[in-house]
Design a protein around this motif. Sequence first.
Motif, PDB file in Angstrom:
ATOM      1  N   GLY A 158      37.679  27.800  38.691  1.00  0.00           N
ATOM      2  CA  GLY A 158      37.531  26.343  38.977  1.00  0.00           C
ATOM      3  C   GLY A 158      38.205  25.567  38.099  1.00  0.00           C
ATOM      4  O   GLY A 158      39.166  25.774  37.253  1.00  0.00           O
ATOM      5  N   THR A 159      37.677  24.213  38.140  1.00  0.00           N
ATOM      6  CA  THR A 159      38.229  23.015  37.398  1.00  0.00           C
ATOM      7  C   THR A 159      38.248  23.284  35.799  1.00  0.00           C
ATOM      8  O   THR A 159      37.183  23.618  35.223  1.00  0.00           O
ATOM      9  CB  THR A 159      37.566  21.765  37.850  1.00  0.00           C
ATOM     10  OG1 THR A 159      37.998  21.478  39.202  1.00  0.00           O
ATOM     11  CG2 THR A 159      38.247  20.438  36.999  1.00  0.00           C
ATOM     12  N   VAL A 160      39.289  22.986  35.165  1.00  0.00           N
ATOM     13  CA  VAL A 160      39.291  23.341  33.709  1.00  0.00           C
ATOM     14  C   VAL A 160      39.596  22.019  32.961  1.00  0.00           C
ATOM     15  O   VAL A 160      39.617  21.816  31.845  1.00  0.00           O
ATOM     16  CB  VAL A 160      40.397  24.307  33.180  1.00  0.00           C
ATOM     17  CG1 VAL A 160      39.780  25.647  33.694  1.00  0.00           C
ATOM     18  CG2 VAL A 160      41.643  24.152  33.886  1.00  0.00           C
ATOM     19  N   LYS A 186      46.427  22.589  43.934  1.00  0.00           N
ATOM     20  CA  LYS A 186      45.476  23.304  43.558  1.00  0.00           C
ATOM     21  C   LYS A 186      45.455  24.095  42.086  1.00  0.00           C
ATOM     22  O   LYS A 186      44.438  24.654  41.916  1.00  0.00           O
ATOM     23  CB  LYS A 186      45.015  24.305  44.796  1.00  0.00           C
ATOM     24  CG  LYS A 186      44.482  23.445  45.915  1.00  0.00           C
ATOM     25  CD  LYS A 186      44.163  24.293  47.129  1.00  0.00           C
ATOM     26  CE  LYS A 186      44.211  23.490  48.273  1.00  0.00           C
ATOM     27  NZ  LYS A 186      43.610  24.273  49.337  1.00  0.00           N
ATOM     28  N   ARG A 187      46.398  23.866  41.215  1.00  0.00           N
ATOM     29  CA  ARG A 187      46.580  24.285  39.984  1.00  0.00           C
ATOM     30  C   ARG A 187      46.585  23.427  38.854  1.00  0.00           C
ATOM     31  O   ARG A 187      45.622  23.196  37.916  1.00  0.00           O
ATOM     32  CB  ARG A 187      47.619  25.400  39.894  1.00  0.00           C
ATOM     33  CG  ARG A 187      47.329  26.675  40.537  1.00  0.00           C
ATOM     34  CD  ARG A 187      46.165  27.322  40.029  1.00  0.00           C
ATOM     35  NE  ARG A 187      46.461  28.639  39.967  1.00  0.00           N
ATOM     36  CZ  ARG A 187      45.375  29.563  39.539  1.00  0.00           C
ATOM     37  NH1 ARG A 187      44.100  29.102  39.443  1.00  0.00           N
ATOM     38  NH2 ARG A 187      45.666  30.832  39.585  1.00  0.00           N
ATOM     39  N   ILE A 188      47.712  22.652  39.057  1.00  0.00           N
ATOM     40  CA  ILE A 188      48.076  21.627  38.134  1.00  0.00           C
ATOM     41  C   ILE A 188      48.546  20.435  38.860  1.00  0.00           C
ATOM     42  O   ILE A 188      49.444  20.529  39.753  1.00  0.00           O
ATOM     43  CB  ILE A 188      49.212  21.928  37.069  1.00  0.00           C
ATOM     44  CG1 ILE A 188      48.851  23.234  36.015  1.00  0.00           C
ATOM     45  CG2 ILE A 188      49.401  20.548  36.138  1.00  0.00           C
ATOM     46  CD1 ILE A 188      49.833  23.502  35.423  1.00  0.00           C
ATOM     47  N   ARG A 236      45.080  13.508  35.270  1.00  0.00           N
ATOM     48  CA  ARG A 236      45.432  14.985  35.004  1.00  0.00           C
ATOM     49  C   ARG A 236      44.150  15.682  35.727  1.00  0.00           C
ATOM     50  O   ARG A 236      43.181  15.459  35.175  1.00  0.00           O
ATOM     51  CB  ARG A 236      45.670  15.237  33.682  1.00  0.00           C
ATOM     52  CG  ARG A 236      46.855  14.298  33.090  1.00  0.00           C
ATOM     53  CD  ARG A 236      47.381  14.930  31.638  1.00  0.00           C
ATOM     54  NE  ARG A 236      46.455  14.143  30.816  1.00  0.00           N
ATOM     55  CZ  ARG A 236      46.206  14.432  29.632  1.00  0.00           C
ATOM     56  NH1 ARG A 236      46.497  15.367  29.128  1.00  0.00           N
ATOM     57  NH2 ARG A 236      45.455  13.372  28.827  1.00  0.00           N
ATOM     58  N   TRP A 237      44.483  16.629  36.480  1.00  0.00           N
ATOM     59  CA  TRP A 237      43.359  17.508  36.844  1.00  0.00           C
ATOM     60  C   TRP A 237      44.004  18.935  36.992  1.00  0.00           C
ATOM     61  O   TRP A 237      45.357  19.055  37.358  1.00  0.00           O
ATOM     62  CB  TRP A 237      43.236  16.999  38.219  1.00  0.00           C
ATOM     63  CG  TRP A 237      42.220  18.184  38.812  1.00  0.00           C
ATOM     64  CD1 TRP A 237      40.897  18.239  38.863  1.00  0.00           C
ATOM     65  CD2 TRP A 237      42.550  19.565  39.671  1.00  0.00           C
ATOM     66  NE1 TRP A 237      40.327  19.195  39.723  1.00  0.00           N
ATOM     67  CE2 TRP A 237      41.105  19.891  40.031  1.00  0.00           C
ATOM     68  CE3 TRP A 237      43.419  19.881  40.175  1.00  0.00           C
ATOM     69  CZ2 TRP A 237      41.137  21.162  40.775  1.00  0.00           C
ATOM     70  CZ3 TRP A 237      43.392  21.127  40.920  1.00  0.00           C
ATOM     71  CH2 TRP A 237      42.554  21.742  41.141  1.00  0.00           C
TER      72      TRP A 237
END
Length: 172
Positions: free
Chosen positions: A75-77, A32-34, A68-69
């Motif tokens: 929130g999402t960057v 939930k981060r990278i 890549r997320w």
Amino acid sequence: MTQPSSLPLSMRATVAGPPPFTTLVELTWREKRIEYWIRFGRQTYEQVLDRHRRLVGFRPGSTFAFVRWAANDYGTVLSRIDIVRTINRGEPFQTLPFVRPGGDILLKVEGWPKVARVLEIIDAIEALGIDACDVATDHWRHVSHRIAAGAEPRDYDVDRHAAWLKRRQVEQ
């Protein structure tokens, strides 16, 4: 006793490093981060760097999808998918973060709705029984351009795939 070739790449005995001319991709996973992962591709090398990172490799001329997320407290960057054809020695290439040395970028899409659409397209191709690694490189470029233009890409079908396989045979 299990044969070494039947073991997952991460359990095989490692050599000094990847085979020559291997394209290396650094993957990171912090829930939930990278979250950087390979959606499809035939890995020929893997090295675990630590609990959250590993290095995977692909031989020249292969195709893979790199997703890549990333998110922060708000929130999402980052949401991005790249479909890349690995290069042969001496071939020109484009650079891409976390991919060494780089590759021929067939598709580059940013923003979660567009990334999700590409993932749906990959799922539809695989539902036909076609490995996404073997799809015509021109099709991935087509999908990239159509999504960038806000248009719907044409479907990839079994007939188009058969034509692509014949074309590859002739080119080799």
